[in-house]
Design a protein around this motif. Structure first.
Motif, PDB file in Angstrom:
ATOM      1  N   LEU A  75      -1.629  17.123   6.728  1.00 15.45           N
ATOM      2  CA  LEU A  75      -0.761  15.977   6.482  1.00 15.45           C
ATOM      3  C   LEU A  75      -0.408  15.319   7.806  1.00 15.45           C
ATOM      4  O   LEU A  75       0.046  15.990   8.741  1.00 15.45           O
ATOM      5  N   VAL A  76      -0.620  14.007   7.903  1.00 17.40           N
ATOM      6  CA  VAL A  76      -0.191  13.214   9.057  1.00 17.40           C
ATOM      7  C   VAL A  76       0.843  12.214   8.563  1.00 17.40           C
ATOM      8  O   VAL A  76       0.568  11.434   7.637  1.00 17.40           O
ATOM      9  N   ILE A  77       2.008  12.249   9.155  1.00 19.38           N
ATOM     10  CA  ILE A  77       3.093  11.346   8.774  1.00 19.38           C
ATOM     11  C   ILE A  77       3.243  10.285   9.854  1.00 19.38           C
ATOM     12  O   ILE A  77       3.543  10.596  11.009  1.00 19.38           O
ATOM     13  N   GLY A  78       3.030   9.035   9.478  1.00 20.78           N
ATOM     14  CA  GLY A  78       3.192   7.930  10.411  1.00 20.78           C
ATOM     15  C   GLY A  78       4.634   7.467  10.431  1.00 20.78           C
ATOM     16  O   GLY A  78       5.101   6.803   9.508  1.00 20.78           O
ATOM     17  N   ALA A  79       5.340   7.849  11.493  1.00 23.04           N
ATOM     18  CA  ALA A  79       6.719   7.403  11.703  1.00 23.04           C
ATOM     19  C   ALA A  79       6.768   6.647  13.027  1.00 23.04           C
ATOM     20  O   ALA A  79       7.722   6.751  13.790  1.00 23.04           O
ATOM     21  N   ASP A  80       5.705   5.883  13.290  1.00 17.48           N
ATOM     22  CA  ASP A  80       5.512   5.262  14.597  1.00 17.48           C
ATOM     23  C   ASP A  80       5.842   3.779  14.626  1.00 17.48           C
ATOM     24  O   ASP A  80       5.379   3.049  15.501  1.00 17.48           O
ATOM     25  N   GLY A  81       6.639   3.303  13.692  1.00 19.86           N
ATOM     26  CA  GLY A  81       7.162   1.952  13.773  1.00 19.86           C
ATOM     27  C   GLY A  81       6.208   0.882  13.295  1.00 19.86           C
ATOM     28  O   GLY A  81       5.071   1.129  12.901  1.00 19.86           O
ATOM     29  N   LEU A  82       6.674  -0.378  13.373  1.00 25.52           N
ATOM     30  CA  LEU A  82       5.939  -1.483  12.764  1.00 25.52           C
ATOM     31  C   LEU A  82       4.646  -1.820  13.492  1.00 25.52           C
ATOM     32  O   LEU A  82       3.757  -2.455  12.928  1.00 25.52           O
ATOM     33  N   LYS A  83       4.522  -1.415  14.757  1.00 22.28           N
ATOM     34  CA  LYS A  83       3.287  -1.676  15.500  1.00 22.28           C
ATOM     35  C   LYS A  83       2.507  -0.388  15.744  1.00 22.28           C
ATOM     36  O   LYS A  83       1.677  -0.312  16.640  1.00 22.28           O
ATOM     37  N   GLY A  84       2.779   0.617  14.940  1.00 22.98           N
ATOM     38  CA  GLY A  84       2.138   1.904  15.122  1.00 22.98           C
ATOM     39  C   GLY A  84       0.677   1.920  14.695  1.00 22.98           C
ATOM     40  O   GLY A  84       0.177   1.003  14.048  1.00 22.98           O
ATOM     41  N   LEU A  85       0.005   3.010  15.065  1.00 26.47           N
ATOM     42  CA  LEU A  85      -1.422   3.163  14.801  1.00 26.47           C
ATOM     43  C   LEU A  85      -1.727   3.894  13.507  1.00 26.47           C
ATOM     44  O   LEU A  85      -2.834   3.781  12.979  1.00 26.47           O
ATOM     45  N   ALA A  86      -0.787   4.661  12.994  1.00 30.69           N
ATOM     46  CA  ALA A  86      -1.068   5.452  11.794  1.00 30.69           C
ATOM     47  C   ALA A  86      -1.461   4.570  10.619  1.00 30.69           C
ATOM     48  O   ALA A  86      -2.299   4.941   9.790  1.00 30.69           O
ATOM     49  N   LYS A  87      -0.876   3.369  10.547  1.00 32.36           N
ATOM     50  CA  LYS A  87      -1.164   2.459   9.432  1.00 32.36           C
ATOM     51  C   LYS A  87      -2.651   2.137   9.336  1.00 32.36           C
ATOM     52  O   LYS A  87      -3.189   1.945   8.231  1.00 32.36           O
ATOM     53  N   LYS A  88      -3.346   2.075  10.469  1.00 36.04           N
ATOM     54  CA  LYS A  88      -4.760   1.705  10.458  1.00 36.04           C
ATOM     55  C   LYS A  88      -5.610   2.706   9.673  1.00 36.04           C
ATOM     56  O   LYS A  88      -6.668   2.351   9.148  1.00 36.04           O
ATOM     57  N   ALA A  89      -5.140   3.956   9.605  1.00 34.29           N
ATOM     58  CA  ALA A  89      -5.899   4.975   8.873  1.00 34.29           C
ATOM     59  C   ALA A  89      -5.939   4.693   7.375  1.00 34.29           C
ATOM     60  O   ALA A  89      -6.824   5.187   6.665  1.00 34.29           O
ATOM     61  N   LEU A  90      -4.998   3.887   6.885  1.00 37.45           N
ATOM     62  CA  LEU A  90      -4.954   3.572   5.461  1.00 37.45           C
ATOM     63  C   LEU A  90      -5.957   2.491   5.069  1.00 37.45           C
ATOM     64  O   LEU A  90      -6.265   2.317   3.884  1.00 37.45           O
ATOM     65  N   PHE A  91      -6.468   1.761   6.061  1.00 42.49           N
ATOM     66  CA  PHE A  91      -7.388   0.652   5.802  1.00 42.49           C
ATOM     67  C   PHE A  91      -8.593   0.778   6.742  1.00 42.49           C
ATOM     68  O   PHE A  91      -8.818  -0.072   7.613  1.00 42.49           O
ATOM     69  N   PRO A  92      -9.384   1.833   6.589  1.00 41.97           N
ATOM     70  CA  PRO A  92     -10.428   2.147   7.566  1.00 41.97           C
ATOM     71  C   PRO A  92     -11.569   1.137   7.606  1.00 41.97           C
ATOM     72  O   PRO A  92     -12.292   1.061   8.596  1.00 41.97           O
ATOM     73  N   GLY A  93     -11.758   0.355   6.562  1.00 43.15           N
ATOM     74  CA  GLY A  93     -12.855  -0.598   6.551  1.00 43.15           C
ATOM     75  C   GLY A  93     -12.548  -1.901   7.259  1.00 43.15           C
ATOM     76  O   GLY A  93     -13.417  -2.763   7.412  1.00 43.15           O
ATOM     77  N   GLU A  94     -11.316  -2.075   7.714  1.00 43.02           N
ATOM     78  CA  GLU A  94     -10.898  -3.332   8.326  1.00 43.02           C
ATOM     79  C   GLU A  94     -11.056  -3.276   9.849  1.00 43.02           C
ATOM     80  O   GLU A  94     -10.641  -2.316  10.491  1.00 43.02           O
ATOM     81  N   LYS A  95     -11.641  -4.324  10.420  1.00 38.61           N
ATOM     82  CA  LYS A  95     -11.792  -4.378  11.877  1.00 38.61           C
ATOM     83  C   LYS A  95     -10.474  -4.712  12.564  1.00 38.61           C
ATOM     84  O   LYS A  95     -10.210  -4.282  13.682  1.00 38.61           O
ATOM     85  N   THR A  96      -9.652  -5.514  11.901  1.00 39.75           N
ATOM     86  CA  THR A  96      -8.325  -5.846  12.415  1.00 39.75           C
ATOM     87  C   THR A  96      -7.285  -5.461  11.375  1.00 39.75           C
ATOM     88  O   THR A  96      -7.615  -5.213  10.209  1.00 39.75           O
ATOM     89  N   ASP A  97      -6.038  -5.427  11.802  1.00 34.64           N
ATOM     90  CA  ASP A  97      -4.945  -5.051  10.913  1.00 34.64           C
ATOM     91  C   ASP A  97      -4.806  -6.096   9.805  1.00 34.64           C
ATOM     92  O   ASP A  97      -4.490  -7.265  10.086  1.00 34.64           O
TER      93      ASP A  97
END
Length: 445
Positions: A181-203
């Motif tokens: 389990l990885v918990i993203g608590a890294d704020g609005l500009k954090g990197l964890a969010k990108k793991a949820l949308f792996p097919g996207e080149k940009t956020d």
């Protein structure tokens, strides 16, 4: 279970403590392994000057000035650790009354959400909102997290894997870490969010600057004594901005200063903030604070509220808060990567719920995870070989409960936020009339 938390801010430290309190013990007897990775020094005695002026993407360590923790957030802390709640209240101020005012100081609406405040420290029922510093709230949480479980290391990438452990990589090139389990608590500009949308080149859901910026600071209470109602938080509306002020702490000798039900005599300072429209987001690292102060004085020079007049005469700008939000995300989870707090839903300050909603997030997800993990242990009699199903079931219930609730708060906050934008004289007085009518309707029910 191996758990990684990214970010040692308010949300990150809270979910660490919630997991330690609630996760059931595995049948194997082997303790859950929980590690927090944070890019910045989390020594509780470090000041913002020691940290330098670089940005932080955690849910606020020492950056930022004050915040209000509403009753719902305080109840999360109470259920987690009552002694911590008392320490947080002791370091802040219990506000029972919310005053809405015109720029001339006239009270348009006066509300006491928790009812009449207690005077003896023995209040029951709903707690008052507690005004405190971000650092004060974070510090009490951080004190309870063992130093050995926080690693100062900047994350470069999070990869959610459907068929194995999730992977966290680091900027310094050190070996990657793996976790169920990885918990993203890294704020609005954090990197964890990108793991949820792996097919996207940009956020696909980048943070959005709302065209509003706030500045703030503190003045001695002695300068405004007699003009600030004891136990109040004050919101002053005008045609060219917004101004707020509140008593920042209780008197050191107040006997009930650790009670969120009680209004105590004021301490030595009053916090203030001003929010105004500005098209381009200012950079807090490079902005000229003297120029900002000149703009503040020019913007509010015709406002007659006595506290604002005194602030303009004597105060310095010590903090700046550009208003950013994250667009609603379609999901907060993917293959064992789960977002909480600002990483999932940065709310504008107008909501008054930023920290409280982060606290509710972490408690909600932890309780669902503990429930499903306990069921898995009971049904199999041993530790699961794959935790993905357990995490997925907990995350679904977490999102089903939390996403609609947070969306309603965001929608309401964005409507309220428009009152802080520049207005014509007619629009300004329509706003005053609207607030007055709301207050009259509330007083008749």
């Amino acid at each position: 279970m191996k758990i990684i938390i990214i970010g040692a801010g308010i949300a990150g430290c809270t979910i660490y403590l919630e997991l330690r309190k609630h996760l059931p013990k595995p049948p194997s007897g082997e303790a859950h392994k929980i590690t927090i990775y944070e890019a910045y020094d989390t020594n509780i005695d470090t000041t913002s000057d020691d940290r330098g002026n670089g940005p932080t993407y955690s849910s606020t360590l020492i950056v930022g000035g004050g915040l209000g923790v509403a009753a719902n957030g305080l109840n999360v802390i109470k259920r987690l650790d009552e002694s911590m709640l008392r320490e947080i209240v002791r370091g802040g101020y219990s506000c029972a009354t919310m005053n809405m005012k015109s720029k001339n100081g006239k009270v348009l609406a006066r509300m006491q959400p928790a009812g009449k405040p207690a005077l003896d420290g023995k209040g029951q029922g709903t707690m008052n909102t507690v005004a405190c510093s971000r650092h004060g709230l974070w510090r009490e949480l951080r004190k309870r997290v063992p130093d050995d479980d926080i690693v100062t290391r900047r994350v470069s990438e999070v990869v959610a894997r459907s068929d194995g452990l999730n992977v966290v990589s680091f900027v310094d090139g050190s070996p990657s870490a793996e976790a169920d389990l990885v918990i993203g608590a890294d704020g609005l500009k954090g990197l964890a969010k990108k793991a949820l949308f792996p097919g996207e080149k940009t956020d696909p859901f980048p943070p959005h600057y709302e065209g509003l910026c706030g500045v703030g600071g503190f003045v001695p209470y002695s300068l405004v004594k007699g003009h600030v109602e004891i136990g109040s938080m004050n919101f002053v509306m005008g045609g060219n901005g917004f101004f707020g002020y509140f008593i920042a702490e209780s008197a050191l000798d107040a006997p009930h200063r650790d009670s969120p039900y009680h209004v105590s005599p004021p301490g030595e300072s009053v916090g203030w903030w001003s929010t105004y429209s500005v098209d381009e987001c200012p950079d807090p690292k490079s902005v000229d604070k003297e120029d900002i102060l000149k703009q503040l004085r020019e913007r509010h020079k015709n406002w007659k509220d006595p506290v604002i007049c005194k602030v303009l005469e004597t105060s310095k700008v010590t903090s700046m808060y550009p208003t950013w939000i994250v667009p609603p995300l379609p999901t907060w989870e993917r293959d064992g990567v789960v977002l909480v707090g600002d990483a999932a839903h940065a709310l504008p300050p107008t909501s008054g719920q930023g920290s409280s909603q982060a606290l509710e997030d972490v408690e909600c997800f932890t309780l669902f995870l503990s429930h499903h993990l306990g069921k898995a242990y009971e049904s199999s009699g041993h530790d699961p070989t794959d935790y993905k199903g357990v995490i997925r079931a907990a995350a679904k219930q977490y999102m089903d409960l939390r996403q609609p609730h947070v969306k309603r708060i965001l929608d309401h906050a964005q409507q309220s936020q428009n009152r802080k934008r520049d207005k014509t004289a007619i629009e300004e007085y329509i706003m005053y009339a609207f607030m007055w009518m709301i207050a009259q309707g509330g007083s008749q029910t």
